[in-house]
Design an enzyme around this catalytic site. Structure first.
Site, PDB file in Angstrom:
ATOM      1  N   GLU A 163       0.794  -1.239   0.000  1.00  0.00           N
ATOM      2  CA  GLU A 163       0.000   0.000   0.000  1.00  0.00           C
ATOM      3  C   GLU A 163       0.830   1.295   0.000  1.00  0.00           C
ATOM      4  OE1 GLU A 163      -2.682  -0.481   3.309  1.00  0.00           O
ATOM      5  OE2 GLU A 163      -3.801  -2.048   2.301  1.00  0.00           O
ATOM      6  N   GLU A 268      -6.171 -11.143  -0.637  1.00  0.00           N
ATOM      7  CA  GLU A 268      -7.120 -10.519   0.298  1.00  0.00           C
ATOM      8  C   GLU A 268      -8.540 -10.418  -0.272  1.00  0.00           C
ATOM      9  OE1 GLU A 268      -5.475  -7.065   2.239  1.00  0.00           O
ATOM     10  OE2 GLU A 268      -3.428  -7.707   1.839  1.00  0.00           O
TER      11      GLU A 268
HETATM   12  C1  GLA Z   1      -4.876  -4.491   4.348  1.00  0.00           C
HETATM   13  C2  GLA Z   1      -3.696  -5.371   4.708  1.00  0.00           C
HETATM   14  C3  GLA Z   1      -4.141  -6.658   5.322  1.00  0.00           C
HETATM   15  C4  GLA Z   1      -5.229  -6.464   6.334  1.00  0.00           C
HETATM   16  C5  GLA Z   1      -6.350  -5.692   5.747  1.00  0.00           C
HETATM   17  C6  GLA Z   1      -7.430  -5.493   6.775  1.00  0.00           C
HETATM   18  O1  GLA Z   1      -5.511  -4.890   3.227  1.00  0.00           O
HETATM   19  O2  GLA Z   1      -2.868  -5.649   3.624  1.00  0.00           O
HETATM   20  O3  GLA Z   1      -3.043  -7.259   5.939  1.00  0.00           O
HETATM   21  O4  GLA Z   1      -4.727  -5.791   7.448  1.00  0.00           O
HETATM   22  O5  GLA Z   1      -5.844  -4.429   5.353  1.00  0.00           O
HETATM   23  O6  GLA Z   1      -7.542  -6.553   7.624  1.00  0.00           O
END
Ligand code: GLA
Length: 374
Positions: A163, A268
């Site tokens: 990020e 994710e």
């Molecule tokens: C981001 C992170 C994850 C997790 C999510 C929320 O996407 O990359 O590791 O913390 O937020 O749980």
């Protein structure tokens, strides 16, 4: 004669026992998601520590039957692994890697450098002031070499930076960026590669359908490659909703990353079934607002479930269409009850974002994939 009676009784008892058995996602011979997906791509899930330690036996059964890849939901983030300078807490991460090995699963490391869930000490001195560039570089190098080095040869690939690019394609203002500028990203990739030259290295981010972020990530990938640094894939976080992103825009980004010379991983993955919370919401009656934002506290109505399943299926069809370049799809949790989405972006909601429901049963679209194939 006596023997025949005994056999008859035994087989009758067997039939009764089978009839009484509850159908469940864990029944051997029912097929599984990983079998249905085959060698198209790895199908993974994030594990919390109750799961990776084996304590949550119901979830563990589902994980073993349906998934062939795992990643730590939290226990490999710097805040968990490295709470104080020079002090590491590896127990949970060790257990997760062992769980993967014992079950023949591919383990991904998540994540090395991220502005969030970063321990307080990492980028400041004893007075709380930002450290110098030299100190931050040394800390990053020590952290990355220790963590990647510990699991050398056991973790297939690392989310090296998480990020770091925002929606207009520029760099996120984080302690790493403030102190080291853009250079913190190539440095992180270099340190990770030095610590385990065979490990794959990934850049991971959310909201990847956004054209500005897409262009920024493409620039970053090209820059790393031009400098001869290793980057194998871009991780596209799949925190999606019923009304975002536009699947075509998501696909455009997938192809843009591939054109830049890397593979794509859908990381994710979860799809909130609840109304999307926007910052601009004008809240005058808090209780009414909470009810509106948490409309299905008991069960998901069929009509919503059907839309949810159809949209998730569309995403899966997209991943299958591009399975020559998609190497892994990872759900962010095993069953709905585990999901962070129940508490984000608002606490206390009852969400339905994952591939298995609160009773550990596969969602209809998953069942369909298992039964009919892709
Ligand atoms: C981001 C992170 C994850 C997790 C999510 C929320 O996407 O990359 O590791 O913390 O937020 O749980």
């Amino acid at each position: 004669m006596k023997l025949t009676h005994t056999l008859l009784l035994a087989s009758l008892l067997g039939m009764v026992a089978c009839a009484g058995k509850k159908p469940s996602a864990e029944t051997v011979g029912e097929g599984s998601l990983k079998q249905a997906i085959g060698d198209r791509f790895l199908i993974g899930t994030a594990l919390n520590t109750r799961q990776s330690s084996g304590r949550d036996t119901a979830a563990v059964r589902v994980v073993k039957q349906h998934f062939n890849a795992i990643v730590a939901e939290n226990c490999m983030k710097s805040e968990s692994l490295h709470p104080e300078e020079g002090r590491y807490t590896f127990d949970d991460a060790d257990a997760l890697v062992r769980f993967g090995e014992e079950n023949g699963m591919t383990v991904t490391g998540h994540c090395l450098i991220w502005h969030s869930q970063l321990p307080k000490w990492f980028a400041v001195d004893q007075e709380g002031k930002p450290v110098t560039a030299e100190v931050l570089k040394a800390r990053m190098k020590e952290h990355i070499s220790t963590v990647v080095g510990r699991y050398k040869g056991r973790i297939k690939g690392w989310d090296v930076v998480n990020e770091a690019i925002v929606e207009d394609g520029s760099y996120r203002k984080s302690p790493f960026y403030d102190i080291l500028g853009e250079e913190f990203i190539p440095l992180a990739f270099q340190y990770a590669h030095e610590a385990d030259p065979d490990a794959e290295l990934y850049y991971n981010d959310y909201g990847m359908d956004n054209p500005g972020r897409r262009d920024g990530v493409v620039r970053l990938v090209k820059q790393l490659k031009d400098r001869g640094l290793r980057i194998d894939a871009v991780g596209m976080q799949g925190h999606v909703g019923m009304d975002y992103p536009d699947i075509k825009a998501f696909e455009t980004s997938m192809m843009a990353f591939v054109d830049a010379g890397v593979k794509v991983m859908i990381t994710e993955l979860d799809m909130s079934a609840l109304p999307t919370l926007t910052r601009s919401a004008n809240v005058t009656d808090r209780a009414a607002f909470r009810r509106e934002m948490n409309p299905y506290p008991e069960t998901l109505p069929d009509s919503v479930s059907q839309r949810w399943n159809a949209r998730m299926r569309e995403f899966f069809d997209l991943f299958v269409k591009h399975s020559d370049v998609v190497t892994r799809v990872t759900a962010w949790g095993v069953s709905d009850g585990d999901s962070w989405k129940n508490n984000f972006p608002m606490p206390g909601r009852h969400d339905y974002p994952l591939l298995f429901d609160r009773q550990y049963q596969p969602k209809p679209f998953v069942k369909e994939i298992i039964e009919k194939g892709l």
